[in-house]
Design a protein around this motif. Structure first.
Motif, short mmCIF file in Angstrom:
data_model
loop_
_atom_site.label_atom_id
_atom_site.label_comp_id
_atom_site.label_asym_id
_atom_site.label_seq_id
_atom_site.Cartn_x
_atom_site.Cartn_y
_atom_site.Cartn_z
N HIS A 171 12.40 -3.42 -3.05
CA HIS A 171 11.95 -3.13 -1.78
C HIS A 171 11.21 -4.33 -1.39
CE1 HIS A 171 13.37 1.05 -1.80
NE2 HIS A 171 12.57 1.06 -2.93
N GLN A 172 10.53 -5.08 -2.08
CA GLN A 172 9.53 -6.18 -1.74
C GLN A 172 9.33 -7.20 -2.79
OE1 GLN A 172 7.46 -8.34 -0.58
NE2 GLN A 172 5.39 -7.59 -0.44
N ARG A 208 -1.45 6.31 -6.70
CA ARG A 208 -2.59 5.53 -7.12
C ARG A 208 -3.54 4.95 -6.15
NH1 ARG A 208 -4.26 6.57 -12.52
NH2 ARG A 208 -2.69 6.37 -13.95
N GLY A 209 -4.90 4.79 -6.32
CA GLY A 209 -5.69 4.17 -5.57
C GLY A 209 -5.66 2.77 -5.81
N GLN A 265 0.85 -1.16 0.17
CA GLN A 265 -0.13 0.08 0.00
C GLN A 265 0.84 1.38 -0.07
OE1 GLN A 265 -3.66 -2.18 2.75
NE2 GLN A 265 -2.80 0.03 3.27
N SER A 266 1.87 1.27 0.88
CA SER A 266 2.92 2.25 0.81
C SER A 266 3.58 2.67 -0.30
CB SER A 266 3.88 2.18 1.83
OG SER A 266 4.69 3.34 1.95
N LEU A 267 3.73 1.58 -1.13
CA LEU A 267 4.70 1.74 -2.37
C LEU A 267 3.63 2.23 -3.38
CD1 LEU A 267 6.51 -1.70 -2.92
CD2 LEU A 267 7.56 0.74 -2.89
N ILE A 292 -4.53 -7.39 -3.66
CA ILE A 292 -4.61 -5.92 -4.20
C ILE A 292 -4.90 -5.77 -5.59
CG2 ILE A 292 -3.44 -3.62 -4.17
CD1 ILE A 292 -2.04 -4.68 -1.43
N LEU A 293 -5.70 -4.99 -6.17
CA LEU A 293 -5.81 -4.65 -7.51
C LEU A 293 -5.53 -3.27 -7.51
CD1 LEU A 293 -8.24 -6.79 -6.72
CD2 LEU A 293 -8.83 -6.72 -9.09
N CYS A 294 -4.77 -2.98 -8.57
CA CYS A 294 -4.57 -1.45 -9.02
C CYS A 294 -4.51 -1.28 -10.72
CB CYS A 294 -3.29 -0.95 -8.17
SG CYS A 294 -2.80 0.70 -8.44
N VAL A 295 -4.90 -0.39 -11.11
CA VAL A 295 -4.80 0.17 -12.57
C VAL A 295 -3.81 1.04 -12.71
CG1 VAL A 295 -5.78 1.05 -14.45
CG2 VAL A 295 -7.09 -0.71 -13.00
#
Length: 291
Positions: free
Chosen positions: A260-261, A222-223, A213-215, A241-244
Motif C-alpha cells: 500500500h505504501q 498498535r500505538g 498511521q492508518s496502517l 514514526i516510532l512503533c514497537v
C-alpha cells in the motif's frame, strides 16, 4: 513502592539467585568438570585443583569464596553481600549435591557450548536478582560497577586470567575450548539480563503520515510516537514514526507497507527490552510512550 511490594520484590530476587546458582552448579558438574574446562572464575580454579590434587571442587570453592565474600561486604554493600552469601552457598552446594549425577559430557566442544549456555543462563538469572555467585563473579561485578562495562564483558576479562593458568596446567587446546565457553557465557549473560525478546522497533520516515498511521492503527492495532523532522538531502519536512511490534506483527506490517505504501523509509530494529507503563510484549497505551 509499598512495603508489601518491596518485600515481594526482594523474595523474587532471592528466588532468582537460588535458581541461577543451581544452574551454575549443574553446568559445572554436567559439562565443565568432566571436560576439564577451566572456564574462568573460582570454578575454573577448582577444576585445576581437582586435576592436580583431587581436591573436592565444592570445598575448594567454599574456601576461596570466603575472603572474596568479605571483600563484597566492604565494597558492594550489605544488601548485595547478603545476596552474594546465598549465591556463594548454593553453587558449591549444588556441585556437592549433584557430584554423582550420571549424565556428563566430556567432549570439549559440546561442553564448551552447552556448558557456556547453561552457565550464562544461571549467572544472568543471578544478576537479574541483583546478586552474585561469589568468587570472581564478585570481582566482575566490582569491575562492572566502577568501569561501566557490561556484566558479560566484565566476567570475560576476569575469567581470562584463569584460562591462561589452565593452558599451563592442562594444554592449550583445552584452554581454547574454555575460551569458547567463556565467550558463549558472556553473550548469554547479557541476553538474559537484557530480557531480549522478539519485539521489533520500527522507524518510519515518511511524508504520508496519515496513511502510515492508518496502517498501524487499523492493520496492527498498535500505538506509536510521531516526531517532526527534516530530510537532510531534500530539506523537506517529514514525520518520523516510532512503533514497537511483536515479530509476527512486524512481518505483516512490512507486507502491508509493500502493498500500500512503498515510498517511505523504514527501519526494523531488535528491541531488547521495553520499559514503560502498559507495555510488556503488549501494546503502547495512553500515558505510556505516546507523544
Amino acid at each position: 513502592m509499598t512495603q508489601h511490594a518491596a518485600k515481594t520484590k526482594l523474595i523474587i530476587e532471592y528466588c532468582f539467585i537460588v535458581i541461577g546458582a543451581a544452574l551454575v552448579g549443574l553446568s559445572y558438574n554436567l559439562f565443565l568438570l568432566p571436560a576439564k574446562l577451566a572456564a574462568g572464575g573460582v570454578s575454573g580454579i577448582s577444576t585445576i585443583m581437582y586435576d592436580l590434587y583431587q581436591f573436592n571442587p565444592a570445598y575448594v570453592q567454599w574456601l576461596i569464596n570466603l575472603p572474596l565474600f568479605i571483600l563484597g561486604i566492604a565494597l558492594l554493600g550489605k544488601d548485595f553481600s547478603l545476596k552474594t552469601l546465598v549465591g556463594t552457598f548454593f553453587v558449591p552446594f549444588t556441585i556437592w549435591l549433584s557430584a554423582d549425577i550420571p549424565f556428563k559430557v566430556d567432549n570439549p566442544l559440546l561442553a564448551a557450548i552447552y556448558g557456556g549456555i547453561l552457565l550464562g543462563v544461571g549467572l544472568g538469572i543471578v544478576y537479574r536478582g541483583k546478586g552474585s555467585t561469589g568468587g570472581t563473579a564478585t570481582i566482575a561485578q566490582l569491575l562492572r560497577k566502577f568501569t561501566g562495562l557490561s556484566s558479560g564483558y566484565s566476567q570475560f576479562i576476569v575469567d581470562g586470567l584463569v584460562v591462561i593458568s589452565s593452558a599451563i596446567v592442562f594444554n592449550l587446546e583445552l584452554a581454547l575450548y574454555a575460551m569458547i565457553s567463556i565467550f558463549v557465557t558472556s553473550k548469554v549473560i547479557d541476553f538474559v539480563q537484557l530480557h531480549s525478546s522478539s519485539s521489533k522497533l520500527v522507524l518510519i520516515i515518511t511524508d504520508r503520515e496519515e496513511q502510515i498511521q492508518s496502517l498501524i492503527k487499523d492493520e496492527i492495532d498498535r500505538g506509536f510516537t510521531k516526531i517532526h523532522s527534516f530530510g537532510g538531502y531534500s530539506n523537506k519536512e517529514k514525520t518520523l514514526i516510532l512503533c514497537v511490534m511483536e515479530q509476527q506483527e512486524a512481518i505483516y506490517f512490512k507486507k502491508a507497507l509493500q502493498d500500500h505504501q512503498s515510498s517511505s523509509f523504514v527501519v526494523f530494529l531488535n528491541a531488547s527490552e521495553i520499559l514503560g507503563r502498559g507495555f510488556s510484549l503488549a501494546k503502547f497505551y495512553d500515558g505510556g510512550p505516546h507523544s
